[in-house]
Design a protein around this motif. Structure first.
Motif, PDB file in Angstrom:
ATOM      1  N   HIS A 131      -1.646  -3.481  -0.993  1.00  0.00           N
ATOM      2  CA  HIS A 131      -0.731  -3.442  -2.233  1.00  0.00           C
ATOM      3  C   HIS A 131      -0.808  -2.339  -3.340  1.00  0.00           C
ATOM      4  N   ARG A 132      -2.060  -2.331  -3.775  1.00  0.00           N
ATOM      5  CA  ARG A 132      -2.561  -1.580  -4.759  1.00  0.00           C
ATOM      6  C   ARG A 132      -2.479   0.003  -4.482  1.00  0.00           C
ATOM      7  N   ASN A 152       8.161  -8.610  -0.066  1.00  0.00           N
ATOM      8  CA  ASN A 152       7.585  -8.343   1.141  1.00  0.00           C
ATOM      9  C   ASN A 152       6.585  -8.984   1.609  1.00  0.00           C
ATOM     10  N   MET A 211       3.315  -1.230   6.164  1.00  0.00           N
ATOM     11  CA  MET A 211       3.981  -1.508   4.799  1.00  0.00           C
ATOM     12  C   MET A 211       4.562   0.153   4.509  1.00  0.00           C
ATOM     13  N   SER A 270      -5.098  -7.850   1.115  1.00  0.00           N
ATOM     14  CA  SER A 270      -3.616  -7.659   0.824  1.00  0.00           C
ATOM     15  C   SER A 270      -3.467  -7.277  -0.435  1.00  0.00           C
ATOM     16  N   PHE A 299       1.721  -0.736  -5.850  1.00  0.00           N
ATOM     17  CA  PHE A 299       2.094  -1.916  -6.314  1.00  0.00           C
ATOM     18  C   PHE A 299       1.037  -2.051  -7.691  1.00  0.00           C
ATOM     19  N   ALA A 317       5.639  -8.343  -4.356  1.00  0.00           N
ATOM     20  CA  ALA A 317       4.608  -9.236  -3.515  1.00  0.00           C
ATOM     21  C   ALA A 317       4.006 -10.291  -4.174  1.00  0.00           C
TER      22      ALA A 317
END
Length: 174
Positions: A143-144, A92, A110, A139, A148, A127
């Motif tokens: 994501h976390r 992504n 997202m 970023s 992710f 990612a």
């Protein structure tokens, strides 16, 4: 007299050809002023047209956040690796116009991308995020927050603006 005005709520929609100059401009900003991408030359709108067509042909999502007719950001999923066994894994990407950061738009984009990936048959998202060395990467935090998990780190794999940079690999099931 207007004392307070919020910007309009963005709509998330598939990218189209008319969006490509704005997408190119958003990405060019990051290429030229930051280390968040390892690109050193900004792709042209024609390069973006090739990417859009290629992702469309593969059935992968390329989305934009549209705020009152302005592209405020974009996100897409691209093949993780070219070998056939990786066909259900995608990488992504998400970028926001500098004028639209810090408002939750990245999270909105997202979340929509994750849903679109699920609909496209993607099972895993990867990612690759540049670690700024200060531990303050928006970023990484984004994501976390979206589930992710760190899957690895590549140390000093990129050199840009006179700095050696790490990347963090993150992964989540879709």
């Amino acid at each position: 007299m207007v004392l307070y005005s919020e910007s309009p709520t963005p709509s998330i929609r598939p990218a189209r050809s008319a969006d490509l100059p704005a997408i190119a401009a958003i990405f060019a900003h990051y290429v030229e002023t930051s280390v968040v991408t390892f690109e050193e030359t900004p792709p042209t709108a024609a390069d973006w047209a090739d990417k859009l067509a290629g992702l469309h042909d593969r059935g992968l999502p390329f989305l934009v956040a549209d705020t009152a007719g302005t592209v405020a950001g974009y996100a897409y999923a691209a093949p993780w690796r070219p070998k056939p066994a990786y066909r259900h894994t995608a990488e992504n990407t998400v970028y926001l116009s500098p004028a639209h950061t810090g408002r939750g738009l990245g999270r909105t984009l997202m979340a929509a991308l994750i849903d679109a990936c699920a609909a496209a048959g993607v099972r895993q998202l990867v990612a690759v995020v540049v670690d700024d060395g200060a531990g303050t990467s928006p970023s990484l935090a984004l994501h976390r927050a979206l589930g992710f998990a760190e899957a690895g780190r590549l140390t000093a794999v990129g050199h840009k603006h006179g700095r050696w940079l790490d990347t963090v690999l993150l992964q989540r099931a879709v």
